[in-house]
Scaffold this active site. Structure first.
Site, PDB file in Angstrom:
ATOM      1  CE  LYS A  82      -4.182   1.944   2.441  1.00 12.42           C
ATOM      2  NZ  LYS A  82      -4.812   1.536   3.720  1.00 12.42           N
ATOM      3  CB  SER A 157      -8.061   3.309   2.620  1.00  5.05           C
ATOM      4  OG  SER A 157      -7.458   2.773   3.657  1.00  5.05           O
ATOM      5  CB  SER A 181      -8.530   0.732   5.630  1.00  5.68           C
ATOM      6  OG  SER A 181      -9.016   1.950   5.345  1.00  5.68           O
TER       7      SER A 181
END
Lengths: 498, 482
Positions: A82, A157, A181
């Protein structure tokens, strides 16, 4: 261009093949890069692909193997990170214009642990800006599509992390989870996502969203791969004062096949089944999952989390308050976006921040600043912390009765891109089952438990006592073995080897 | 009508802790150097960097608390204080707010009306900000200082005059330097003071509106600024006006305070507990260790030197001006307990030649000086010869005993030997002797000088005088009659 198939069905088999020489890391890495080149222009999972870095890491592993050196637990396996995890020499954007050109000088602790374990880092994947969002549409660069249906969101996310794994562009990824997330995108994309206990995995180098809630964790094809990745990144880090000293259980990858769950007590919170906005298909899948767990020998009982309904409100006060503080450092002075031609210091700040931050980030900074302001602090921030303590007490009490809590991960399956972007409150409700876990600091995991009528995956959330990841993974693996949903591939990855 | 005003003053003092590393990272705390060279991701506030508290700094703060008799909180909390400024890298300062490490202490000061105890309301730990350097070409930022450990020592509003404020500040300055927690360098900013000043009609229980004074860089500046501000408040109130609560900068050159732009009360620092740091827990052992590590404090030492060693208050003050001096002096005392003699030799002779900081490496050791004073005290050498011996010690590093023996400086007290020497001189100088006999008594000094010179000063001066007087006496034992 037809993508090359991913040569192995799990991180574990890939690691084993590379270790025995059945495949080289260079070949496996090349296959991933080939899939990224073919599929990612449509999918939009990656923000930065580090072909050179990945191939050089793969070559290093292959050379080490040829030289007969000991190989790490992730040796030669290509992974994605990420883009809020700091990577030395590789830009780390947080999905924000603010950090579009920011290249860290240091690795996050989890990144250096992956490197030490021999992992090959393919690149950085998309996210909602600064991890604020539930759809990955808040990325300043482009949205990511759901591999199961390109008109839908992969969740967020960590949408890039989930989509990249679901589309078999890599053998696993790391995401971060502040209110769901990791788990919610894992559910939307039909993969496994683990949010470890707060303090279990170092936050050093993770660009902070809400420091008391953030945790880094893996997304993977299956539960056992999640265990391997978790084992590689977990453990005390002296560079993170909130990192726990407790030992990480060894051999997490050695979860027994077809394990039974006799003696395990599993609770389902009455407040969550049924719940407002819970899609019938999701509710039905979760009930079937509870039956499956019962059939495996677990005792399945209802429990109560009386303050659960306040979790979202509590979360959005605490998370925004901390975010407003954590994002104060993006001021255009030392790094990140700086507005051109600002005549005064105030103008430099306000213009750099106005230009660098997207709408949702700005909204959350404003909300958080308000919640901490003199005169409102007690009504919002202080009150939210009191409720947080009640929520934590709810879980303590529930875990007095049961070992594992089971809930839906998300009230819905993947929603359409654009469907919720104009309605932030509705977007926030995507986190209704996941935020309490962060507020209480518990380990939580999402794994596939079925599909809705549109063929979209449904995620099952399991939570355990603090630092009981080993038990959580064991129960999840047993369920995964029994539920038989793990073999299904999204269309984008259908050609991959089963 | 003219009212009598009473000033109410409280001081906030920031002390930079003398520890090698910054509060939340491993960067060195040394002053100056190439700008921004002593920085790392943590003190630069880079994304993803996290603070880790230095326990060494905590131990140092606990020593301050012990010296100022504070209560230590077993659990204290770090908080974030938010404001935007280019030299504040994270957009917040990590400090302590609602739950400071140390509270409820006090410090005794000497005032015109005797010793008074000034309350210490709280002492909390915090990180320093960087430094903004304003130039014609723009503002430059040096973050070498960012993250340097500080304690902020907040007094109760117990001070009633500029004199008292300075007495308190000096006492505090002395203590932090003495116990080695702060170098006290006001120029480099390692000891900084802000003053809160208000006035009220004498006898009134109600506090007036206060102003906060900043930029007080010297003791004299503190005094002048407070005096100025008290007068300014009185003037405002006597003219029927109201004092505005604000922060004011002391302009030393102009000799006045002026309001800073932007009122402090407009600032909302939005404090909340620092989520990156767990609560700071301090156990009883650490508190006890801090207490045990403290040297006796200067005020206590001065009292003992005057009452028990019989030194003058002045001498006691000189000796306690530096901890190194006290250590040196007390080591010497363990070798020879002539407190006054050692004090004189140390403060006049030795410190006439070396600075306090050079004592440790000076060839004259505490044991050596003690031996020298002992040699004087037991009559082995005279005070005058002692100066020669001292010169030898300073130059060669030899012990005084060795120098006395090798250079034949032992004092002669044997009357016969002295008499022989005196007679020799008188016989060798008949002209002078005749002058003396004729009534020119000042010639006596000439004889003493001659006797001492011939014998290298080793004769006991008292005995020489005794013998000389006897031989010069008109009635008996005149050399020319023997």
């Amino acid at each position: 261009m037809a993508p090359p198939p991913l040569p192995f069905a799990s991180l574990r088999t890939a690691r084993a093949a590379i270790a025995t020489g059945e495949a080289s890391s260079a070949e496996v890495t090349q296959a991933c890069l080939g899939r990224i080149a073919a599929l990612d222009p449509d999918l939009g999972a990656f923000l930065t692909v580090d072909t050179e870095g990945a191939m050089s890491a793969a070559a290093a592993v292959d050379a080490a193997r040829a030289a007969g050196k000991a190989l790490g637990p992730l040796a030669g396996v290509p992974l994605a990170l990420k883009d809020n995890l700091s990577t030395r020499g590789l830009r780390t954007t947080c999905g924000s214009r603010m950090l579009e050109a920011y290249v860290p000088g240091f690795d996050a602790t989890v990144v250096s642990r992956l490197r030490r374990a021999g992992a090959v880092i393919l690149g950085k994947v998309n996210l909602d800006e600064f991890a604020m969002g539930s759809s990955t549409e808040n990325s300043a660069f482009h949205p990511t599509r759901n591999p199961w249906d390109p008109t839908r969101s992969p969740g967020g996310s960590s949408g890039g992390s989930a989509a990249a794994v679901a589309a078999r562009l890599c053998f696993g990824s790391l995401g971060s989870d502040t209110g769901g997330s990791i788990r919610q995108p894992a559910a939307f994309c039909g993969v496994v996502g683990l949010k470890p206990t707060y303090g279990r995995v170092s936050r050093f180098g993770l660009v902070a969203f809400a420091s008391s809630l953030d945790q880094v964790g893996p997304l993977s094809f299956d539960v056992r791969d999640a265990a391997v990745l978790f084992g590689a990144i977990a453990g005390h880090d002296p560079a993170d004062a909130t990192s726990a000293l407790s030992d990480v259980p060894l051999d997490l990858g050695q979860l027994p096949e077809g394990g039974r769950l006799r003696g395990v007590r599993i609770g389902w919170p009455r407040e969550y089944l049924p719940a407002d906005g819970l899609e019938p298909a999701v509710a039905a899948a979760v009930r079937r999952a509870l039956d499956t767990l019962g059939a495996l020998g677990a005792e399945v009982v209802p429990v109560s989390l009386p303050h659960a309904e306040h979790a979202i409100a509590t979360y959005y006060v605490i998370a925004t308050a901390e975010a407003s503080s954590n994002l104060a450092r993006f001021d255009g002075v030392r790094f990140g976006h700086r507005a051109a031609e600002a005549a005064t210091l105030d103008a430099l700040y306000s213009r750099s921040r106005a230009e660098g931050f997207g709408l949702e980030v700005a909204r959350r900074i404003l909300l958080g600043t308000f919640a901490l302001s003199a005169g409102y602090h007690d009504a919002f921030y202080a009150k939210a912390n009191q409720v947080r303590a009640l929520i934590r007490a709810d879980f303590e009490s529930a875990f007095g009765e049961v070992d594992i809590l089971v809930t839906p991960t998300s009230p819905t399956t993947a929603f359409a891109l654009g469907e919720r972007t104009s309605d932030p409150v509705r977007m926030y409700l995507a986190d209704v089952f996941t935020t309490a876990c962060n507020l209480a600091g518990l380990p939580g995991l999402s794994l596939p438990c079925g599909f809705d009528d549109a063929g979209l995956p449904i995620g099952l959330q399991m939570m355990a006592r603090p630092f009981a990841e080993a038990e959580l993974l064991r129960v999840a693996a047993a369920f995964e073995d029994a539920a038989g949903v793990v073999g299904r591939r999204p269309p984008a990855a259908a050609e991959a080897r089963p | 009508m003219s009212l009598t005003w009473e000033a109410v003053i409280g001081l906030e003092v920031h002390c930079q802790l003398l520890v090698p590393q910054k509060l939340f990272c491993g960067c060195p705390t040394t002053f100056g150097g190439v700008p921004n060279a002593r920085t790392c991701p943590v003190c630069l506030g880079l994304p993803g960097a996290l603070p880790v508290l230095s326990r060494e700094a905590v131990a140092c703060a606990l020593r301050v608390g012990a010296a100022l008799e504070c209560v230590t909180r077993a659990t204290s909390i770090f908080a974030r204080k938010h404001y935007f400024y280019p030299d504040l890298p994270k957009g917040y300062q990590i400090t302590q707010y609602e739950a400071p490490l140390l509270e409820f202490g006090g410090l005794d000061i000497d005032t015109a009306t005797g010793v008074r105890r000034i309350g210490i309301r709280r002492i909390h730990m915090e990180e320093d900000a960087g430094k903004s350097i304003h130039t014609d070409a723009g503002t430059l930022v040096d973050l070498n200082r960012a993250g340097v450990p500080l304690v902020e020592i907040v007094s109760d509003p117990d001070l009633r005059s500029a004199d008292e404020a300075v007495a308190y500040l000096k006492a505090l300055h002395e203590i932090v330097r003495f116990i080695g927690v702060c170098d006290g360098n006001m120029e480099e900013g390692s000891f900084r003071c802000d003053a809160n000043v208000s006035i009220r009609p004498a006898g009134s229980p109600v506090l007036g509106t206060r102003t906060e004074l900043k930029n007080l860089n010297t003791f004299k500046g503190v005094h002048r600024a407070i005096e100025y501000e008290i007068a300014r408040h009185a003037h405002v109130l006597e003219e029927g006006g109201a004092v505005v609560q604000e922060t004011r900068l002391w302009d030393d050159a102009a000799g006045r305070t002026r309001a800073m732009r932007g009122k402090e009360d407009a600032h909302d620092y939005r404090y909340f507990p620092e989520p990156d740091l767990p609560p700071l827990r301090v156990d009883a052992d650490e508190i006890a260790a801090a207490r045990a590590s403290l040297p006796p404090l200067p005020a206590e030492i001065r009292r003992r030197y005057v009452e028990e060693l019989g030194l003058t208050a002045y001498d006691a003050g000189v000796l306690t001006s530096e901890p190194a001096l006290v250590r040196w002096y007390e080591t010497a005392l363990t070798h020879h307990r002539n407190a006054k003699g050692l004090c004189n030799w140390l403060t006049t002779e030795l410190l006439g030649r070396v600075a306090v900081g050079e004592l440790e490496t000076c060839p004259v050791t505490p044991a050596g000086l003690a031996e020298l004073v002992a040699l004087i005290d037991d009559g082995t050498i005279s005070g005058k010869i002692a100066k020669t011996v001292f010169d030898g010690m300073f130059e060669s590093g030899e012990s005084p005993g060795t120098l006395v023996e090798t250079r034949g400086l032992r004092q002669v007290t044997d009357t016969a030997a002295i008499e022989a020497a005196v007679r020799e001189v008188l016989e060798a100088n008949p002209t002078q002797l005749a002058q003396f006999r004729a009534g020119k008594v000042t010639v006596r000094g000439f004889f003493v000088g001659q006797i001492m010179r011939r014998t290298g000063g080793t004769l006991n001066p008292a005995r020489v005088n005794e013998v000389l007087d006897r031989l010069l006496a008109p009635t008996d034992n005149r050399p020319d009659e023997s």
